[in-house]
Design a protein around this motif. Structure first.
Motif, PDB file in Angstrom:
ATOM      1  N   TYR A   1       0.830  -1.207   0.000  1.00 24.68           N
ATOM      2  CA  TYR A   1       0.000   0.000   0.000  1.00 24.68           C
ATOM      3  C   TYR A   1       0.863   1.255   0.000  1.00 24.68           C
ATOM      4  O   TYR A   1       1.837   1.342   0.742  1.00 24.68           O
ATOM      5  N   ILE A   2       0.475   2.211  -0.810  1.00 27.20           N
ATOM      6  CA  ILE A   2       1.195   3.478  -0.876  1.00 27.20           C
ATOM      7  C   ILE A   2       1.021   4.194   0.464  1.00 27.20           C
ATOM      8  O   ILE A   2      -0.107   4.394   0.919  1.00 27.20           O
ATOM      9  N   PRO A   3       2.130   4.577   1.108  1.00 27.34           N
ATOM     10  CA  PRO A   3       2.008   5.319   2.373  1.00 27.34           C
ATOM     11  C   PRO A   3       1.159   6.582   2.169  1.00 27.34           C
ATOM     12  O   PRO A   3       1.275   7.260   1.143  1.00 27.34           O
TER      13      PRO A   3
ATOM     14  N   LEU B   1       0.079   3.988  -8.309  1.00 28.72           N
ATOM     15  CA  LEU B   1       1.239   4.876  -8.233  1.00 28.72           C
ATOM     16  C   LEU B   1       1.480   5.556  -9.574  1.00 28.72           C
ATOM     17  O   LEU B   1       1.700   6.770  -9.635  1.00 28.72           O
ATOM     18  N   LEU B   2       1.422   4.806 -10.662  1.00 28.82           N
ATOM     19  CA  LEU B   2       1.624   5.399 -11.994  1.00 28.82           C
ATOM     20  C   LEU B   2       0.535   6.416 -12.313  1.00 28.82           C
ATOM     21  O   LEU B   2       0.808   7.443 -12.933  1.00 28.82           O
ATOM     22  N   ASP B   3      -0.699   6.138 -11.887  1.00 28.71           N
ATOM     23  CA  ASP B   3      -1.780   7.107 -12.086  1.00 28.71           C
ATOM     24  C   ASP B   3      -1.488   8.412 -11.348  1.00 28.71           C
ATOM     25  O   ASP B   3      -1.800   9.499 -11.839  1.00 28.71           O
ATOM     26  N   LEU B   4      -0.891   8.319 -10.156  1.00 26.16           N
ATOM     27  CA  LEU B   4      -0.557   9.514  -9.385  1.00 26.16           C
ATOM     28  C   LEU B   4       0.617  10.266 -10.013  1.00 26.16           C
ATOM     29  O   LEU B   4       0.633  11.499 -10.037  1.00 26.16           O
ATOM     30  N   LEU B   5       1.598   9.517 -10.506  1.00 26.82           N
ATOM     31  CA  LEU B   5       2.763  10.146 -11.122  1.00 26.82           C
ATOM     32  C   LEU B   5       2.412  10.800 -12.457  1.00 26.82           C
ATOM     33  O   LEU B   5       2.897  11.888 -12.774  1.00 26.82           O
ATOM     34  N   LEU B   6       1.595  10.125 -13.235  1.00 23.54           N
ATOM     35  CA  LEU B   6       1.235  10.593 -14.579  1.00 23.54           C
ATOM     36  C   LEU B   6      -0.278  10.512 -14.748  1.00 23.54           C
ATOM     37  O   LEU B   6      -0.791   9.600 -15.404  1.00 23.54           O
ATOM     38  N   PRO B   7      -1.000  11.467 -14.187  1.00 25.47           N
ATOM     39  CA  PRO B   7      -2.464  11.389 -14.231  1.00 25.47           C
ATOM     40  C   PRO B   7      -3.024  11.311 -15.652  1.00 25.47           C
ATOM     41  O   PRO B   7      -4.044  10.693 -15.887  1.00 25.47           O
ATOM     42  N   ASN B   8      -2.357  11.926 -16.600  1.00 27.54           N
ATOM     43  CA  ASN B   8      -2.834  11.916 -17.979  1.00 27.54           C
ATOM     44  C   ASN B   8      -1.844  11.209 -18.901  1.00 27.54           C
ATOM     45  O   ASN B   8      -1.837  11.459 -20.103  1.00 27.54           O
ATOM     46  N   GLY B   9      -1.022  10.372 -18.317  1.00 24.12           N
ATOM     47  CA  GLY B   9       0.043   9.734 -19.084  1.00 24.12           C
ATOM     48  C   GLY B   9      -0.458   8.621 -19.978  1.00 24.12           C
ATOM     49  O   GLY B   9      -1.314   7.841 -19.590  1.00 24.12           O
ATOM     50  N   ASP B  10       0.082   8.574 -21.165  1.00 29.63           N
ATOM     51  CA  ASP B  10      -0.249   7.482 -22.062  1.00 29.63           C
ATOM     52  C   ASP B  10       0.676   6.300 -21.778  1.00 29.63           C
ATOM     53  O   ASP B  10       1.546   6.356 -20.916  1.00 29.63           O
ATOM     54  N   ARG B  11       0.495   5.237 -22.511  1.00 25.39           N
ATOM     55  CA  ARG B  11       1.260   4.012 -22.277  1.00 25.39           C
ATOM     56  C   ARG B  11       2.763   4.239 -22.415  1.00 25.39           C
ATOM     57  O   ARG B  11       3.555   3.710 -21.642  1.00 25.39           O
ATOM     58  N   ALA B  12       3.185   5.034 -23.400  1.00 21.10           N
ATOM     59  CA  ALA B  12       4.618   5.279 -23.606  1.00 21.10           C
ATOM     60  C   ALA B  12       5.231   5.971 -22.389  1.00 21.10           C
ATOM     61  O   ALA B  12       6.294   5.578 -21.911  1.00 21.10           O
ATOM     62  N   LYS B  13       4.556   6.991 -21.868  1.00 25.26           N
ATOM     63  CA  LYS B  13       5.068   7.696 -20.690  1.00 25.26           C
ATOM     64  C   LYS B  13       5.127   6.769 -19.480  1.00 25.26           C
ATOM     65  O   LYS B  13       6.100   6.759 -18.738  1.00 25.26           O
ATOM     66  N   ARG B  14       4.062   5.999 -19.290  1.00 26.41           N
ATOM     67  CA  ARG B  14       4.018   5.087 -18.144  1.00 26.41           C
ATOM     68  C   ARG B  14       5.149   4.066 -18.238  1.00 26.41           C
ATOM     69  O   ARG B  14       5.805   3.769 -17.253  1.00 26.41           O
ATOM     70  N   THR B  15       5.378   3.541 -19.434  1.00 23.68           N
ATOM     71  CA  THR B  15       6.441   2.559 -19.632  1.00 23.68           C
ATOM     72  C   THR B  15       7.802   3.170 -19.326  1.00 23.68           C
ATOM     73  O   THR B  15       8.653   2.531 -18.690  1.00 23.68           O
ATOM     74  N   MET B  16       8.005   4.397 -19.748  1.00 26.50           N
ATOM     75  CA  MET B  16       9.275   5.072 -19.478  1.00 26.50           C
ATOM     76  C   MET B  16       9.478   5.261 -17.973  1.00 26.50           C
ATOM     77  O   MET B  16      10.574   5.059 -17.451  1.00 26.50           O
ATOM     78  N   VAL B  17       8.427   5.645 -17.272  1.00 25.95           N
ATOM     79  CA  VAL B  17       8.536   5.869 -15.828  1.00 25.95           C
ATOM     80  C   VAL B  17       8.763   4.547 -15.102  1.00 25.95           C
ATOM     81  O   VAL B  17       9.544   4.487 -14.146  1.00 25.95           O
ATOM     82  N   VAL B  18       8.123   3.477 -15.545  1.00 23.66           N
ATOM     83  CA  VAL B  18       8.365   2.168 -14.945  1.00 23.66           C
ATOM     84  C   VAL B  18       9.845   1.814 -15.090  1.00 23.66           C
ATOM     85  O   VAL B  18      10.500   1.402 -14.133  1.00 23.66           O
ATOM     86  N   GLY B  19      10.379   2.014 -16.301  1.00 20.33           N
ATOM     87  CA  GLY B  19      11.798   1.740 -16.522  1.00 20.33           C
ATOM     88  C   GLY B  19      12.683   2.584 -15.632  1.00 20.33           C
ATOM     89  O   GLY B  19      13.653   2.091 -15.040  1.00 20.33           O
ATOM     90  N   LEU B  20      12.354   3.849 -15.511  1.00 21.39           N
ATOM     91  CA  LEU B  20      13.130   4.750 -14.661  1.00 21.39           C
ATOM     92  C   LEU B  20      13.096   4.293 -13.208  1.00 21.39           C
ATOM     93  O   LEU B  20      14.132   4.210 -12.542  1.00 21.39           O
ATOM     94  N   LEU B  21      11.906   3.980 -12.695  1.00 22.69           N
ATOM     95  CA  LEU B  21      11.783   3.551 -11.298  1.00 22.69           C
ATOM     96  C   LEU B  21      12.570   2.276 -11.040  1.00 22.69           C
ATOM     97  O   LEU B  21      13.275   2.165 -10.033  1.00 22.69           O
ATOM     98  N   PHE B  22      12.462   1.317 -11.951  1.00 25.06           N
ATOM     99  CA  PHE B  22      13.195   0.071 -11.757  1.00 25.06           C
ATOM    100  C   PHE B  22      14.700   0.306 -11.831  1.00 25.06           C
ATOM    101  O   PHE B  22      15.453  -0.218 -11.016  1.00 25.06           O
TER     102      PHE B  22
END
Length: 162
Positions: free
Chosen positions: A63-65, A116-137
């Motif tokens: 759960y997100i704190p 979490l991705l919805d909070l980071l990128l509320p209007n993010g498309d799949r490409a942005k979400r994928t990039m952020v997942v890669g960055l976080l990992f």
């Protein structure tokens, strides 16, 4: 001296931090009630006072704190600012534990990671979400120097430009 409710909450947080430490250091497959109890310095039976099972404990870890969620929900903040939240030790431990949980125990954590991705990128498309997942990992699991400071700014600028 704190009241009983504060003591209960502190002990619960102690157990959750210990579970995150076990996840981060040993992986989800090594997370047992005994390993968490040892890391927390408590009797294993005490953990069942706070969590009904290992699955319940693992779910709570993902759960997100609340304080992190509140900050990420601020629409006036940009992606760089939001990602900097995970530079704080407690938030870094949580995001790392969440990602390890997702990798090791596939059925756990995916819903919270999506949130979490919805909070980071509320209007993010799949490409942005994928990039952020890669960055976080890369930043939190691989501890890549390529994701530090100025490189992180360039990366977030690139995500925003997509």
């Amino acid at each position: 001296m704190g009241n009983v409710q504060e003591t209960w909450r502190e002990r619960r947080e102690q157990i959750l931090r210990a579970a995150m430490d076990v996840l981060v250091n040993d992986g989800a497959s090594s997370l047992t009630i005994r390993s968490v109890a040892k890391a927390a310095g408590v009797d294993p039976a005490l953990i069942y006072h706070y969590f009904s099972s290992k699955a319940d404990l693992l779910q709570e870890v993902t759960y997100i704190p609340l304080e992190v969620e509140a900050e990420l929900a601020d629409p006036s903040r940009d992606l760089m600012w939001k990602l900097s939240i995970f530079d704080r030790p407690s938030a870094a431990l949580w995001i790392t534990a969440l990602m390890i949980c997702m990798v090791d125990a596939r059925e756990r954590g995916a819903e919270q990671f999506g949130h979490l991705l919805d909070l980071l990128l509320p209007n993010g498309d799949r490409a942005k979400r994928t990039m952020v997942v890669g960055l976080l990992f890369e930043r939190h699991l691989l501890h890549s120097a390529a994701c530090e400071d100025a490189a992180l700014r360039r990366y977030t600028d690139l995500v925003e430009a997509v």
